[in-house]
Scaffold this motif. Sequence first.
Motif, PDB file in Angstrom:
ATOM      1  N   PHE A   1       0.761  -1.236   0.496  1.00 29.90           N
ATOM      2  CA  PHE A   1      -0.210   0.173   0.566  1.00 29.90           C
ATOM      3  C   PHE A   1       0.631   1.278  -0.064  1.00 29.90           C
ATOM      4  CE2 PHE A   1      -2.311  -3.549   2.232  1.00 29.90           C
ATOM      5  CZ  PHE A   1      -3.842  -3.142   1.263  1.00 29.90           C
TER       6      PHE A   1
ATOM      7  N   SER B   1      -1.907   3.827  -3.675  1.00 27.66           N
ATOM      8  CA  SER B   1      -3.107   2.683  -4.065  1.00 27.66           C
ATOM      9  C   SER B   1      -2.616   1.426  -3.735  1.00 27.66           C
ATOM     10  CB  SER B   1      -1.564   3.191  -5.539  1.00 27.66           C
ATOM     11  OG  SER B   1      -0.595   2.815  -5.430  1.00 27.66           O
ATOM     12  N   ASN B   2      -3.062   0.340  -4.164  1.00 28.82           N
ATOM     13  CA  ASN B   2      -2.627  -1.066  -3.273  1.00 28.82           C
ATOM     14  C   ASN B   2      -1.952  -2.443  -4.209  1.00 28.82           C
ATOM     15  OD1 ASN B   2      -4.476  -3.965  -3.349  1.00 28.82           O
ATOM     16  ND2 ASN B   2      -2.867  -3.221  -2.239  1.00 28.82           N
TER      17      ASN B   2
ATOM     18  N   PHE C   1      -7.600   4.051  -5.026  1.00 31.67           N
ATOM     19  CA  PHE C   1      -8.679   4.082  -3.808  1.00 31.67           C
ATOM     20  C   PHE C   1      -8.546   5.565  -3.170  1.00 31.67           C
ATOM     21  CE2 PHE C   1      -5.336   2.202  -1.770  1.00 31.67           C
ATOM     22  CZ  PHE C   1      -4.660   3.260  -0.544  1.00 31.67           C
TER      23      PHE C   1
ATOM     24  N   GLU D   1      -9.880   5.830  -0.436  1.00 31.80           N
ATOM     25  CA  GLU D   1     -10.214   5.652   1.136  1.00 31.80           C
ATOM     26  C   GLU D   1      -9.755   3.872   1.237  1.00 31.80           C
ATOM     27  OE1 GLU D   1     -13.026   6.091   5.509  1.00 31.80           O
ATOM     28  OE2 GLU D   1     -12.915   7.378   4.132  1.00 31.80           O
ATOM     29  N   TYR D   2      -8.902   3.418   2.015  1.00 38.25           N
ATOM     30  CA  TYR D   2      -8.932   2.530   2.936  1.00 38.25           C
ATOM     31  C   TYR D   2      -9.006   1.991   3.694  1.00 38.25           C
ATOM     32  CZ  TYR D   2      -8.033  -2.473   1.762  1.00 38.25           C
ATOM     33  OH  TYR D   2      -7.404  -3.690   1.642  1.00 38.25           O
TER      34      TYR D   2
ATOM     35  N   PHE E   1      -7.043  -0.114   6.651  1.00 30.70           N
ATOM     36  CA  PHE E   1      -6.190  -1.127   6.792  1.00 30.70           C
ATOM     37  C   PHE E   1      -6.606  -1.762   8.305  1.00 30.70           C
ATOM     38  CE2 PHE E   1      -2.225  -2.980   8.037  1.00 30.70           C
ATOM     39  CZ  PHE E   1      -1.609  -3.781   6.940  1.00 30.70           C
TER      40      PHE E   1
END
Length: 381
Positions: free
Chosen positions: A187, A209-210, A224, A226-227, A229
């Motif tokens: 990430f 980004s991932n 993204f 918002e993500y 984790f």
Amino acid sequence: MRLIESYLFRQLAWPTLAAAAALGGVALITQTLSTLDLVVDQHQSATVFLKIVLLSLPSMAPIVLPIALLVAALWSLNRLHSDQEFVVCYGGGLSRWRVTAPAWKLSVLVAMAILAINLFVQPAASREARQELFRVRTDLAASLVHDGQFSQPANGLTVYAQSVDAQGRLKNVFIHQAQGEGSSSTFAAKQGIITRQEGRPVLILFTGSNQSWSTRGVLNFLDFKEYVFDLTPYTNTTEALHYKISDRYLHELMKPDLTQDWEKHNKKKMKAEAHSRLSSPLYALTFMALALQAVLGGGFNRTGYGRRIAVAGAAAAAIRILGFGVQAACDSAPALNVLQYIIPLAPLAWVTWRFYRASSRSKRVVTGLTVTPFGAEPAGA
């Protein structure tokens, strides 16, 4: 007469406050140096650092206040004696007890203050400091991330952030997660913040980004805004806050809960701590007695009382060090707890008896000379 006693009380009280402030400042510096790792290693704010330092000060009151009282009493009494102000008091008809009563009142007030701090202020402050330290120790932003460094807080997890502010906001975040069997996930985000959602610790990443590799070697890429984790697998959920002996109130120390293994194992130490808190205020009275004996307890000396003052200081240091030694011995031998009271009370009783006994013998007139508590002076002077 009350005006003279009030004057003598003020002459002793203000230097005591000044000495207490000075010694408290030294103690504050000592605590500051010992807790610098909160800022350097744990990335805590100056507010948290200052809070923990200030909360540690009440535990030093039983040591600082009697010493401040001794230093101030020796200085003030010696100055009053050198300025012949005690001679004026005696000339006005005051007895030795009336002259020294303000000093005893001050020492009783200091002893009461120490007792109140020991019973109420110090345990409350220690508990608050313990809670703050526990929060710092379990602070995910501090344990997972170090400014400008790659860190590995857990197996298979690598974390980097350019900076972390006091609110836990992360800038330019990089996370690499090894998932086993050759799969991994990486990430990258402009910002992030560690918080809780539904009771679980999470790291929310913003604008990033991932990239993930599957076990089959397939690359997946995702942008993204918002993500979330999940940090639950990387936190110590079994750690709990535990109060130490110094954090307990008097009733908890005197009556430990023997159903708990820790308290059952440390019940002797808890009893020793309880008796130490009850006996430490007595040192204020003992130190005042030593100061009175050093300055007013001997004959008049035109060259000063430096030797007697030095002896009083050495005696006070020896008595206090002996008290610390007995307290340590009481951790394993509860029968010695009575010595925690005898050590300050025995010299207090002996010095006080000697001081006022000498006063009763000095009230006589011999061959035109009046023998005062300060030595022989011309009758009618």
